[in-house]
Write an enzyme that holds these catalytic residues in place. Structure first.
Site, PDB file in Angstrom:
ATOM      1  N   GLU A 116      -3.449   1.732   2.467  1.00  0.00           N
ATOM      2  CA  GLU A 116      -2.164   1.715   3.171  1.00  0.00           C
ATOM      3  C   GLU A 116      -1.383   0.502   2.697  1.00  0.00           C
ATOM      4  O   GLU A 116      -1.985  -0.548   2.435  1.00  0.00           O
ATOM      5  CB  GLU A 116      -2.341   1.578   4.689  1.00  0.00           C
ATOM      6  CG  GLU A 116      -2.726   2.847   5.393  1.00  0.00           C
ATOM      7  CD  GLU A 116      -4.229   2.989   5.524  1.00  0.00           C
ATOM      8  OE1 GLU A 116      -4.929   1.998   5.299  1.00  0.00           O
ATOM      9  OE2 GLU A 116      -4.690   4.103   5.829  1.00  0.00           O
ATOM     10  N   TYR A 128       0.475  -0.691  -7.433  1.00  0.00           N
ATOM     11  CA  TYR A 128      -0.400   0.470  -7.225  1.00  0.00           C
ATOM     12  C   TYR A 128       0.077   1.677  -8.042  1.00  0.00           C
ATOM     13  O   TYR A 128      -0.716   2.382  -8.652  1.00  0.00           O
ATOM     14  CB  TYR A 128      -0.466   0.839  -5.735  1.00  0.00           C
ATOM     15  CG  TYR A 128      -1.048  -0.258  -4.863  1.00  0.00           C
ATOM     16  CD1 TYR A 128      -2.208  -0.915  -5.235  1.00  0.00           C
ATOM     17  CD2 TYR A 128      -0.435  -0.629  -3.668  1.00  0.00           C
ATOM     18  CE1 TYR A 128      -2.743  -1.933  -4.444  1.00  0.00           C
ATOM     19  CE2 TYR A 128      -0.964  -1.635  -2.866  1.00  0.00           C
ATOM     20  CZ  TYR A 128      -2.116  -2.288  -3.269  1.00  0.00           C
ATOM     21  OH  TYR A 128      -2.647  -3.279  -2.489  1.00  0.00           O
TER      22      TYR A 128
END
Ligand SMILES: CC(C)(COP(=O)(O)OP(=O)(O)OC[C@H]1O[C@@H](n2cnc3c(N)ncnc32)[C@H](O)[C@@H]1OP(=O)(O)O)[C@@H](O)C(=O)NCCC(=O)NCCS
Length: 163
Positions: A116, A128
């Site tokens: 998350e 990411y």
């Protein structure tokens, strides 16, 4: 050679990633406090030293520059915390840690890596996504924030063994 380039090469030549131990907690906490508006407590870190968790630290000599905390749950590796000390941000530390934990998770037969991230954390989201993570969901109001709670994006990276 650009100064930035030369710094990166020197830094990466002497850096290494190792498993963390409870004795690293003071160094972890001093980095954690620079990284988040709502940092984890010492008790939370102590609770992470368990068989199904992996705690990775990026160190240069004795000095800890950053760390990652990963929980293995069934066949999923959940990245719970990735943090680099303010002095070392932007020097490739976060990417080194991320690549290491991904490699280790898949080596240990995890099917995917999940995480998350705050919707507002553009730097982390960029990191990411450039490592192949894709958004698979959202969790409204997941994070404490002021004046209103902030949404989390849920990102995932499928492993080579995912069916
Ligand atoms: C997110 C974090 C771990 C990234 O670590 P880092 O060591 O600074 O990142 P790196 O130097 O490895 O850079 C990786 C990528 O992040 C992005 N990035 C890093 N610094 C950036 C900046 N100042 N502006 C924009 N993008 C940036 C870029 O995509 C970069 O890739 P590039 O160097 O190829 O352009 C670090 O900023 C941090 O600890 N932040 C506070 C805690 C946090 O938010 N953790 C993530 C929780 S989900």
């Amino acid at each position: 050679m650009e100064p930035e380039q030369s710094y990166r090469q020197v830094a990466s030549a002497t850096r290494r990633i190792r498993s963390l131990a409870p004795t690293d907690i003071p160094d972890i906490l001093s980095i954690e406090l620079t990284g988040y508006s709502h940092p984890w407590s010492e008790a939370i870190f102590r609770d992470c030293f368990r068989p199904d968790y992996r705690l990775w630290g990026l160190a240069d000599g004795d000095g800890l520059q950053g760390y990652a905390v990963v929980a293995y749950l069934f066949d999923e590796a959940h990245l719970l915390n990735l943090c680099v000390g303010a002095r070392w941000r932007g020097s490739g530390a976060g990417r080194l840690l991320l690549r290491h934990l991904i490699r280790e998770s898949f080596r240990e037969h995890m099917q995917r890596v999940l995480l998350e991230v705050r919707r507002s954390n553009a730097i982390a989201i960029d990191l990411y996504k450039t490592e192949g993570f894709v958004q698979i969901g959202e969790r409204p109001g997941y994070y404490p924030a002021s004046p209103v709670r902030e949404d989390a994006l849920v990102l995932a990276l499928e492993g080579p063994e995912a069916g």
